[in-house]
Design a protein around this motif. Sequence first.
Motif, mmCIF file in Angstrom:
data_model
loop_
_atom_site.group_PDB
_atom_site.id
_atom_site.type_symbol
_atom_site.label_atom_id
_atom_site.label_comp_id
_atom_site.label_asym_id
_atom_site.label_seq_id
_atom_site.Cartn_x
_atom_site.Cartn_y
_atom_site.Cartn_z
ATOM 1 N N ASP A 31 0.824 -1.191 0.000
ATOM 2 C CA ASP A 31 0.000 0.000 0.000
ATOM 3 C C ASP A 31 0.868 1.255 0.000
ATOM 4 O O ASP A 31 1.658 1.468 0.914
ATOM 5 C CB ASP A 31 -0.904 0.026 1.230
ATOM 6 C CG ASP A 31 -1.924 1.140 1.152
ATOM 7 O OD1 ASP A 31 -3.111 0.830 1.035
ATOM 8 O OD2 ASP A 31 -1.520 2.317 1.197
ATOM 9 N N ARG A 38 -5.590 4.581 3.493
ATOM 10 C CA ARG A 38 -4.823 3.366 3.756
ATOM 11 C C ARG A 38 -5.504 2.368 4.685
ATOM 12 O O ARG A 38 -5.523 1.169 4.412
ATOM 13 C CB ARG A 38 -3.459 3.757 4.316
ATOM 14 C CG ARG A 38 -2.531 2.589 4.522
ATOM 15 C CD ARG A 38 -1.112 3.027 4.738
ATOM 16 N NE ARG A 38 -0.643 3.686 3.535
ATOM 17 C CZ ARG A 38 0.059 4.811 3.525
ATOM 18 N NH1 ARG A 38 0.411 5.397 4.634
ATOM 19 N NH2 ARG A 38 0.429 5.339 2.379
ATOM 20 N N LEU A 42 -6.036 -1.645 4.028
ATOM 21 C CA LEU A 42 -5.291 -2.615 4.836
ATOM 22 C C LEU A 42 -6.227 -3.593 5.527
ATOM 23 O O LEU A 42 -5.945 -4.789 5.588
ATOM 24 C CB LEU A 42 -4.407 -1.904 5.855
ATOM 25 C CG LEU A 42 -3.222 -1.128 5.271
ATOM 26 C CD1 LEU A 42 -2.508 -0.360 6.374
ATOM 27 C CD2 LEU A 42 -2.267 -2.046 4.528
ATOM 28 N N VAL A 52 0.862 -7.846 4.455
ATOM 29 C CA VAL A 52 0.797 -6.441 4.058
ATOM 30 C C VAL A 52 2.120 -5.727 4.291
ATOM 31 O O VAL A 52 2.825 -5.973 5.273
ATOM 32 C CB VAL A 52 -0.342 -5.682 4.770
ATOM 33 C CG1 VAL A 52 -1.693 -6.224 4.365
ATOM 34 C CG2 VAL A 52 -0.207 -5.736 6.270
ATOM 35 N N CYS A 54 3.379 -1.620 3.866
ATOM 36 C CA CYS A 54 2.825 -0.309 3.544
ATOM 37 C C CYS A 54 3.787 0.814 3.858
ATOM 38 O O CYS A 54 4.704 0.672 4.660
ATOM 39 C CB CYS A 54 1.495 -0.093 4.256
ATOM 40 S SG CYS A 54 1.617 0.044 6.037
ATOM 41 N N GLU A 55 3.528 1.934 3.200
ATOM 42 C CA GLU A 55 4.238 3.165 3.481
ATOM 43 C C GLU A 55 3.864 3.631 4.874
ATOM 44 O O GLU A 55 2.837 3.245 5.419
ATOM 45 C CB GLU A 55 3.855 4.234 2.453
ATOM 46 C CG GLU A 55 4.354 3.948 1.054
ATOM 47 C CD GLU A 55 5.854 4.069 0.931
ATOM 48 O OE1 GLU A 55 6.470 4.882 1.658
ATOM 49 O OE2 GLU A 55 6.432 3.356 0.105
ATOM 50 N N THR A 58 1.140 4.224 8.960
ATOM 51 C CA THR A 58 0.158 3.175 8.702
ATOM 52 C C THR A 58 -1.263 3.715 8.793
ATOM 53 O O THR A 58 -2.141 3.299 8.058
ATOM 54 C CB THR A 58 0.332 2.030 9.714
ATOM 55 O OG1 THR A 58 1.685 1.588 9.641
ATOM 56 C CG2 THR A 58 -0.574 0.876 9.420
ATOM 57 N N THR A 79 3.344 -8.378 8.525
ATOM 58 C CA THR A 79 3.192 -6.955 8.255
ATOM 59 C C THR A 79 4.535 -6.264 8.324
ATOM 60 O O THR A 79 5.405 -6.656 9.103
ATOM 61 C CB THR A 79 2.245 -6.283 9.258
ATOM 62 O OG1 THR A 79 2.783 -6.435 10.566
ATOM 63 C CG2 THR A 79 0.855 -6.880 9.216
ATOM 64 N N SER A 81 6.350 -2.056 7.527
ATOM 65 C CA SER A 81 6.220 -0.688 7.061
ATOM 66 C C SER A 81 7.524 -0.271 6.440
ATOM 67 O O SER A 81 8.598 -0.714 6.873
ATOM 68 C CB SER A 81 5.877 0.258 8.215
ATOM 69 O OG SER A 81 4.604 -0.018 8.713
#
Length: 90
Positions: A31, A38, A42, A52, A54-55, A58, A79, A81
């Motif tokens: 993401d 977001r 998610l 996942v 993501c940037e 979160t 997960t 980031s």
Amino acid sequence: MRAVAEALGVERWSTDLEKCLANSEDEIYFDAQKTLQRSDALRKAIAAGKHVYCEKPTATNLETALELVRLARAAGSGTASSRTSSFCRE
């Protein structure tokens, strides 16, 4: 997206989130959309059984960020980031 995919030689890509989440061949959801959008995406990815990545950030607040971590852990979703060395897999 088409131009970027073609330039990088990516053969399979989509902007259809629901289609991608339904595809069992797609195991990881990345993401990079706007932070305000977001958390909903998610949640959908976690519910679909995806790992996942993501940037950051979160979420827009701590409560939502913690909710997402709890959902991911309960689902067994890995997960991560960006720009961190943390990775959670339960």
